[in-house]
Design a protein around this motif. Sequence first.
Motif, PDB file in Angstrom:
ATOM      1  N   SER A 103       0.842  -1.191   0.000  1.00 23.91           N
ATOM      2  CA  SER A 103       0.000   0.000   0.000  1.00 23.91           C
ATOM      3  C   SER A 103       0.882   1.248   0.000  1.00 23.91           C
ATOM      4  N   ASP A 104       0.240   2.391  -0.194  1.00 26.57           N
ATOM      5  CA  ASP A 104       0.977   3.648  -0.153  1.00 26.57           C
ATOM      6  C   ASP A 104       1.621   3.858   1.220  1.00 26.57           C
ATOM      7  N   SER A 108       5.526   4.394   2.021  1.00 30.30           N
ATOM      8  CA  SER A 108       5.981   5.559   2.793  1.00 30.30           C
ATOM      9  C   SER A 108       6.896   5.130   3.933  1.00 30.30           C
ATOM     10  N   THR A 294       6.795   8.309  -1.702  1.00 32.66           N
ATOM     11  CA  THR A 294       5.822   9.053  -0.893  1.00 32.66           C
ATOM     12  C   THR A 294       4.718   9.683  -1.746  1.00 32.66           C
ATOM     13  N   PRO A 296       1.327   9.320  -3.524  1.00 35.07           N
ATOM     14  CA  PRO A 296       0.208   8.365  -3.436  1.00 35.07           C
ATOM     15  C   PRO A 296      -0.476   8.142  -4.785  1.00 35.07           C
ATOM     16  N   HIS A 297      -1.289   7.087  -4.827  1.00 35.07           N
ATOM     17  CA  HIS A 297      -2.199   6.800  -5.945  1.00 35.07           C
ATOM     18  C   HIS A 297      -1.469   6.613  -7.277  1.00 35.07           C
TER      19      HIS A 297
END
Length: 395
Positions: A103-104, A108, A294, A296-297
């Motif tokens: 996942s993001d 991160s 870092t 997202p999406h």
Amino acid sequence: MRVTTAYSYAASLANLQKRQTELNEANGRLTSGKRVEKASDDPTSAARAERALAVVSRSDANQRALQASRNSMTLTESALGDATELLQQAREGIVASGNGSYSDAERSALAEKLKEIRTQLFSVANRSDGAGSYLFAGQGASQPPFLDTAAGVQFRGASGQINVGSDEALPLTINGADAWLSAPSGNGVFETRATSTTTAWIDAGQVTDPSQLTGGSYDVQFSVAGGTTTYEVRDAGGTLVASGPYAQGKAIEVDGISFTVGGSPAAGDRFDIVPSTRSLSVFGVLDRTIAELTTPHRTGAQVTQSAQTALRDIDAVAGSLQALRASAGESLNRADAVEGRVSALKLYGETERSNAEDLDLVQAISDFQNQQTGYSASLQTYSSVQRLSLFQYIT
């Protein structure tokens, strides 16, 4: 010929003084262990001893310079080893970031790990030699040679390398800019770039025929018509050099190079191929990777492209540091060989000096005993001459 008593007396006294002087000189040579104590004793040998002393002095200076180089290269090799280990940890994090199931938030977290690694690498790059200088300051710097700015890490030292002042050219420092900021981009010959796409990615490519290389740039564009995806490769002048239907996983070859595009290129997607340059920075690679992790999406293709590019670049900077580490190790090996030559030259100088001025003790003891015997005989002669007086006969 008439020999007077006064003449005999003077001659005996002169001979006694001469014998006493020679005995004192012999005793002095035995005490000092030197056959030549001053140049007047033997000018030729004294000159030989001076030349030998110059050889010994130069060898001592070379040994001090050699030790300085060895200490510096030992610290440098250790620092580059630490940097290589840190980059290996960064590589493991980048490999994990390419996992499509992450996942993001997980990416991160990997970015935070890379930030910590970057901080440690920056500390290594500014490592001191413990004597007020810096290992990667090039030709010298009074402050840490690397400065972290908003535009990235900048080198503020003096580019170049310092060698020790000796007969052998041994390094004392390493050019920090070359070590940390000048790795070859791409695969070392050319660099592939994903210019505009969200659904496809490109690998690092490879050279298939060095004799066909042109060293030029290429533009790869995709188009979609009737459900068929095709590509065109044009050079910097816009000339079409290759084209054909796109097949995922199938290499595209042009002018002695090949590369593979993956995913599903959309109409208008573009990739660039440019010549490799020595402009890749260790910190720039990590900064770009951290920024992408870092973000997202991102699509799966963007994640894959990011991971492949980061792996290619991290391997390039790690390879550059490993090459410098090997160079430092080779300098240490060469220092060992140089030390043998310097030691042999010093031994030659000391031997030559000893041969020129040192005393043969066996011969010196024999000479001293002879001088003692001669001195004793002179004393007896002088004593006999003193008794040659008319008054002794009268009495």
